[in-house]
Design a protein around this motif. Structure first.
Motif, PDB file in Angstrom:
ATOM      1  N   GLN A 103      27.649 118.137  19.801  1.00  0.00           N
ATOM      2  CA  GLN A 103      26.298 117.692  19.463  1.00  0.00           C
ATOM      3  C   GLN A 103      25.885 116.500  20.312  1.00  0.00           C
ATOM      4  N   LEU A 104      26.811 115.553  20.462  1.00  0.00           N
ATOM      5  CA  LEU A 104      26.546 114.360  21.269  1.00  0.00           C
ATOM      6  C   LEU A 104      26.232 114.730  22.712  1.00  0.00           C
ATOM      7  N   SER A 105      27.002 115.672  23.255  1.00  0.00           N
ATOM      8  CA  SER A 105      26.818 116.074  24.652  1.00  0.00           C
ATOM      9  C   SER A 105      25.449 116.701  24.878  1.00  0.00           C
ATOM     10  N   PHE A 106      25.073 117.635  24.006  1.00  0.00           N
ATOM     11  CA  PHE A 106      23.769 118.292  24.155  1.00  0.00           C
ATOM     12  C   PHE A 106      22.628 117.320  23.859  1.00  0.00           C
ATOM     13  N   PHE A 107      22.817 116.427  22.908  1.00  0.00           N
ATOM     14  CA  PHE A 107      21.772 115.461  22.572  1.00  0.00           C
ATOM     15  C   PHE A 107      21.447 114.580  23.775  1.00  0.00           C
ATOM     16  N   TYR A 108      22.480 114.077  24.450  1.00  0.00           N
ATOM     17  CA  TYR A 108      22.229 113.206  25.593  1.00  0.00           C
ATOM     18  C   TYR A 108      21.759 113.997  26.812  1.00  0.00           C
ATOM     19  N   PHE A 109      22.164 115.247  26.908  1.00  0.00           N
ATOM     20  CA  PHE A 109      21.673 116.058  28.026  1.00  0.00           C
ATOM     21  C   PHE A 109      20.162 116.240  27.931  1.00  0.00           C
ATOM     22  N   PHE A 110      19.694 116.705  26.784  1.00  0.00           N
ATOM     23  CA  PHE A 110      18.257 116.967  26.645  1.00  0.00           C
ATOM     24  C   PHE A 110      17.453 115.680  26.493  1.00  0.00           C
ATOM     25  N   GLY A 111      18.069 114.621  25.931  1.00  0.00           N
ATOM     26  CA  GLY A 111      17.372 113.343  25.855  1.00  0.00           C
ATOM     27  C   GLY A 111      17.148 112.748  27.232  1.00  0.00           C
ATOM     28  N   MET A 166      33.405 109.086  27.226  1.00  0.00           N
ATOM     29  CA  MET A 166      33.629 107.756  26.667  1.00  0.00           C
ATOM     30  C   MET A 166      34.012 107.842  25.190  1.00  0.00           C
ATOM     31  N   VAL A 167      33.288 108.668  24.421  1.00  0.00           N
ATOM     32  CA  VAL A 167      33.565 108.798  22.988  1.00  0.00           C
ATOM     33  C   VAL A 167      34.897 109.499  22.754  1.00  0.00           C
ATOM     34  N   SER A 168      35.246 110.449  23.618  1.00  0.00           N
ATOM     35  CA  SER A 168      36.503 111.189  23.436  1.00  0.00           C
ATOM     36  C   SER A 168      37.725 110.294  23.607  1.00  0.00           C
ATOM     37  N   GLN A 169      37.562 109.133  24.238  1.00  0.00           N
ATOM     38  CA  GLN A 169      38.688 108.205  24.417  1.00  0.00           C
ATOM     39  C   GLN A 169      38.904 107.296  23.211  1.00  0.00           C
ATOM     40  N   LEU A 170      37.962 107.320  22.252  1.00  0.00           N
ATOM     41  CA  LEU A 170      38.078 106.455  21.082  1.00  0.00           C
ATOM     42  C   LEU A 170      39.068 107.027  20.068  1.00  0.00           C
ATOM     43  N   ILE A 228      25.614 102.453  31.251  1.00  0.00           N
ATOM     44  CA  ILE A 228      25.137 103.824  31.470  1.00  0.00           C
ATOM     45  C   ILE A 228      23.681 103.950  31.046  1.00  0.00           C
ATOM     46  N   GLY A 229      23.335 103.338  29.893  1.00  0.00           N
ATOM     47  CA  GLY A 229      21.954 103.381  29.431  1.00  0.00           C
ATOM     48  C   GLY A 229      20.994 102.698  30.390  1.00  0.00           C
ATOM     49  N   ALA A 230      21.444 101.580  30.983  1.00  0.00           N
ATOM     50  CA  ALA A 230      20.593 100.862  31.940  1.00  0.00           C
ATOM     51  C   ALA A 230      20.346 101.693  33.193  1.00  0.00           C
ATOM     52  N   ILE A 231      21.374 102.444  33.611  1.00  0.00           N
ATOM     53  CA  ILE A 231      21.226 103.267  34.818  1.00  0.00           C
ATOM     54  C   ILE A 231      20.355 104.487  34.552  1.00  0.00           C
ATOM     55  N   PHE A 232      20.739 105.285  33.533  1.00  0.00           N
ATOM     56  CA  PHE A 232      20.059 106.562  33.283  1.00  0.00           C
ATOM     57  C   PHE A 232      18.770 106.414  32.482  1.00  0.00           C
ATOM     58  N   GLY A 233      18.574 105.270  31.823  1.00  0.00           N
ATOM     59  CA  GLY A 233      17.336 105.025  31.105  1.00  0.00           C
ATOM     60  C   GLY A 233      16.437 104.028  31.792  1.00  0.00           C
ATOM     61  N   SER A 240      25.288 113.159  30.098  1.00  0.00           N
ATOM     62  CA  SER A 240      25.870 113.664  28.849  1.00  0.00           C
ATOM     63  C   SER A 240      27.391 113.708  28.917  1.00  0.00           C
ATOM     64  N   GLN A 241      27.926 114.064  30.082  1.00  0.00           N
ATOM     65  CA  GLN A 241      29.386 114.142  30.197  1.00  0.00           C
ATOM     66  C   GLN A 241      30.026 112.757  30.209  1.00  0.00           C
TER      67      GLN A 241
END
Length: 276
Positions: free
Chosen positions: A67-75, A129-133, A169-174, A123-124
């Motif tokens: 869900q996280l991956s698709f959410f950030y892809f389309f966002g 990043m989350v998968s390492q938590l 990442i947010g600063a770069i892609f947003g 998205s990846q």
């Protein structure tokens, strides 16, 4: 609201696809944005509706990452498409005589393809990043979808580095798309102010009004969530703001573009007549 979002954006896509009068760069980007809005909303709302109906409110670890991956892809795709549409308006107003030469079909397709590839990278990166938590066995996310800022708060290990990475990442892609939109509209406003006739100024501003309204609505709520999440102690406030840009904004986009655009209205009328 979800049904209205689906139907409204689908009607815009079908109207642009079926009407040869709308086969221009501006409406091509609008049709792609409509499909991106449908997908963006569909990553969170169906699961939320299911949780409300079944009262289970459970998501697996793999489901959360998906869900996280698709959410950030389309966002991210939404952000980049809004930037591309701002560039399209910039060329149309600042270089009207060269518009068809600059915004040729090859460039339009390339811009959409690059937007898809950048969104996939974004998205990846978030998913990796989350998968390492590390999480405990059973955790409760104070949100209606798997959002990295919320996941960082419930992780078991130290997340200071992850928070820095998240905002980088947010600063770069947003941030870069926001700067692109600001640059385009600064040039657009400076060009419009040099137009001698009042009618010409109004016509130029009206072509940008719909796009500017969507940009303010989307970025205003999204930035409000992510800038306030480190200092906010109210999960309910974050949820309400998230609903604004994940549900309300995609639902309002068709109304904003249809109510202010005569060509879309005519195309929808022709589509309706053919359907009947």
């Amino acid at each position: 609201m979800y049904i209205v979002t689906m139907l409204g954006n689908l009607v815009i896509f079908l109207a642009v696809f079926s009407d040869s009068h709308l086969h221009t760069p501006m409406y091509f980007f609008l049709s792609i944005l409509s499909m991106a809005d449908i997908s963006f909303t569909s990553t969170t709302v169906p699961k939320m509706i299911l949780d409300i109906l079944t009262h289970s409110r459970v998501i697996s670890y793999v489901g959360c990452l998906t869900q996280l991956s698709f959410f950030y892809f389309f966002g991210c795709l939404d952000c980049l498409l809004l930037t591309v549409m701002a560039y399209d308006r910039f060329v149309a107003i600042c270089y009207p005589l060269h518009y068809l030469v600059i915004m040729n079909p090859h460039l339009c397709s390339s811009l959409v393809l690059v937007s898809f590839l950048i969104s996939l990278l974004d998205s990846q990166l978030h998913c990796l990043m989350v998968s390492q938590l590390t999480f405990c066995t059973n955790v409760e996310i104070p949100h209606f979808f798997c959002d990295p800022p919320q996941l960082l708060k419930i992780a078991c290990d130290d997340t200071s580095t992850n928070k820095i990475l998240l905002y980088f990442i947010g600063a770069i892609f947003g941030g870069i798309p926001v700067l692109g939109i600001l640059f385009s509209y600064i040039r657009i406003v400076s060009t419009i102010l040099r137009v001698p006739s009042t009618g010409g100024k109004y016509k130029a501003f009206s072509t940008c009004g719909s796009h500017l309204s969507v940009v303010c609505l989307f970025y205003g709520t999204a930035l409000g969530v992510y800038l306030s999440s480190p200092v906010s102690h109210s999960p309910r406030r974050d949820v309400v703001a998230s609903v604004m840009y994940t549900v309300v904004t995609p639902m309002l986009n068709p109304f904003i573009y249809c109510l202010r655009n005569r060509d879309i209205k005519k195309a929808m009328q022709r589509l309706l007549n053919r359907t009947v």
